[in-house]
Design a protein around this motif. Structure first.
Motif, PDB file in Angstrom:
ATOM      1  N   PRO A   1       0.834  -1.212   0.000  1.00 22.10           N
ATOM      2  CA  PRO A   1       0.000   0.000   0.000  1.00 22.10           C
ATOM      3  C   PRO A   1       0.866   1.259   0.000  1.00 22.10           C
ATOM      4  O   PRO A   1       1.987   1.265   0.496  1.00 22.10           O
ATOM      5  CB  PRO A   1      -0.796  -0.089   1.298  1.00 22.10           C
ATOM      6  N   GLU A   2       0.302   2.315  -0.564  1.00 24.16           N
ATOM      7  CA  GLU A   2       1.038   3.569  -0.681  1.00 24.16           C
ATOM      8  C   GLU A   2       0.286   4.677   0.056  1.00 24.16           C
ATOM      9  O   GLU A   2      -0.932   4.769  -0.036  1.00 24.16           O
ATOM     10  CB  GLU A   2       1.180   3.915  -2.159  1.00 24.16           C
ATOM     11  N   HIS A   3       1.037   5.501   0.787  1.00 26.43           N
ATOM     12  CA  HIS A   3       0.478   6.646   1.505  1.00 26.43           C
ATOM     13  C   HIS A   3       0.965   7.916   0.810  1.00 26.43           C
ATOM     14  O   HIS A   3       2.159   8.062   0.534  1.00 26.43           O
ATOM     15  CB  HIS A   3       0.938   6.626   2.971  1.00 26.43           C
TER      16      HIS A   3
ATOM     17  N   THR B   1       5.394  10.318  -1.541  1.00 26.22           N
ATOM     18  CA  THR B   1       4.714   9.041  -1.370  1.00 26.22           C
ATOM     19  C   THR B   1       5.549   8.136  -0.478  1.00 26.22           C
ATOM     20  O   THR B   1       6.790   8.150  -0.544  1.00 26.22           O
ATOM     21  CB  THR B   1       4.421   8.340  -2.698  1.00 26.22           C
TER      22      THR B   1
ATOM     23  N   ASP C   1       5.748   4.040   0.755  1.00 27.64           N
ATOM     24  CA  ASP C   1       5.294   2.656   0.683  1.00 27.64           C
ATOM     25  C   ASP C   1       5.140   2.150   2.103  1.00 27.64           C
ATOM     26  O   ASP C   1       6.113   2.158   2.876  1.00 27.64           O
ATOM     27  CB  ASP C   1       6.279   1.769  -0.078  1.00 27.64           C
TER      28      ASP C   1
END
Length: 81
Positions: A2-4, A77, A79
């Motif tokens: 998932p990426e924030h 971004t 990870d």
């Protein structure tokens, strides 16, 4: 993984370094923690820290150093994993 997306807390100029003669707060590829400062946003000589917001690996800066951002604009971004 998932990426924030790290977003600017307010409008202003984004800085990756605490001062011109100092190293960046964080480099792409580095491990970061949610509460780690990765940059600053300056508006009218007041500075707000930009926190990573998630534990993981800082994959990329979306905003260029010294670019003008709006509130909520993407900065970087992370990870998450």
């Amino acid at each position: 993984m998932p990426e924030h997306t790290v977003r600017s807390p307010l409008p202003g100029v984004f800085y990756r370094r605490p001062a011109p003669d100092q190293p960046p707060f964080a480099e792409e590829g580095a491990a970061v923690t949610a509460d780690q400062t990765i940059g600053l946003v300056e508006i009218m000589k007041q500075y707000a820290e930009v926190k990573a917001g998630a534990d993981g690996s800082l994959t990329a800066f979306v905003a260029e150093d010294q670019s003008v951002l709006g509130a909520g604009d993407a900065v970087a971004t992370v990870d998450v994993g």
